[in-house]
Design an enzyme around this catalytic site. Sequence first.
Site, short mmCIF file in Angstrom:
data_model
loop_
_atom_site.label_atom_id
_atom_site.label_comp_id
_atom_site.label_asym_id
_atom_site.label_seq_id
_atom_site.Cartn_x
_atom_site.Cartn_y
_atom_site.Cartn_z
N PRO A 89 7.36 0.67 10.44
CA PRO A 89 8.21 1.08 9.31
C PRO A 89 9.18 -0.04 8.91
CG PRO A 89 8.37 2.64 11.15
CD PRO A 89 7.62 1.45 11.64
N GLU A 116 7.39 4.53 20.19
CA GLU A 116 8.42 3.86 19.39
C GLU A 116 8.01 2.43 19.05
OE1 GLU A 116 10.10 7.19 19.14
OE2 GLU A 116 11.20 5.53 18.27
N ARG A 158 -11.97 -3.65 -0.19
CA ARG A 158 -12.49 -3.48 -1.55
C ARG A 158 -12.36 -4.76 -2.37
NH1 ARG A 158 -8.81 -2.54 -5.53
NH2 ARG A 158 -10.19 -1.27 -6.82
N ASP A 173 -7.33 -4.05 -11.53
CA ASP A 173 -6.45 -3.15 -10.77
C ASP A 173 -5.02 -3.19 -11.29
OD1 ASP A 173 -8.35 -2.33 -8.99
OD2 ASP A 173 -7.73 -3.64 -7.36
#
Length: 247
Positions: A89, A116, A158, A173
């Site tokens: 994160p 963690e 992709r 895109d």
Amino acid sequence: MRVDVISIFPEYFAPLDVSLIGKARERGILDIHLHQLRDWAHDVHRTVDDTPYGGGPGMVMKPEPWGEAIDTVLAADPAAQPRIIVPTPSGVPFTQKLAMEYAAEPWLLFTPARYEGIDSRVMAEYGSRMRVDEVSVGDYVLAGGEVAVLVMVEAVGRLLPGVLGNANSAVDDSFAPGAMENLLEGPVYTKPPEWRGHEVPEILLSGHHGKIARWRRDEALRRTARNRLELLAALDPETLDKHDRKL
Ligand SMILES: COc1ccc(Cn2ccc3ccc(-c4cc(N)[nH]n4)cc32)cc1
């Protein structure tokens, strides 16, 4: 491209056997190797975690199993080095730009953690001799890194030559560099021309390609303004013509 993934939940990666990525693997464009971290935990319980030094909640992943697992992966090609990608994160944002950078790499090693996270000495050890990126797939907290790896492998896979048919080029895109950079996709339609009283915008049936292109850009600008105003603010003023400015 070779991709290695070390995880205590390799079964999380079953989706990489299907659809676009699965076909790329069958065609040899992507060579994905999954590794069970516990295979390098030698105690009877195959322990991979322990309590954090300094106290605090949760558990931290032990350095020894990760070190042995990563060393084993590196030994697969001693003459080369993978780019190590650590989902977290607290990492740098994963963007289309970073996906394109990774798509140019011959070898990626993903190290999705649980608990963690991994003892920080592990990436310090490898960061001294190869690129180690801490990467976040969004400002929300997952239970572990596996889903983040699925996101990144699909976004990168992709982009590899031959994976998307010509009809689905990634060049168009959203977020890809170019004229429509940082504009969100507008609405899309297919047959039938009328469905439950909803009609397809007339312009799309006109066959007038210039007007259709203009309409699509207008809709992309409207949706971007509605959903991601900050992207509009970041648009190079040069790419906005006088028609855009009237929207
Ligand atoms: C606040 O500190 C925390 C630290 C770890 C966790 C759970 N967890 C354990 C490993 C792991 C790997 C990646 C991620 C992740 C990545 C993004 N973009 N969101 N969440 C989450 C992860 C929860 C919270």
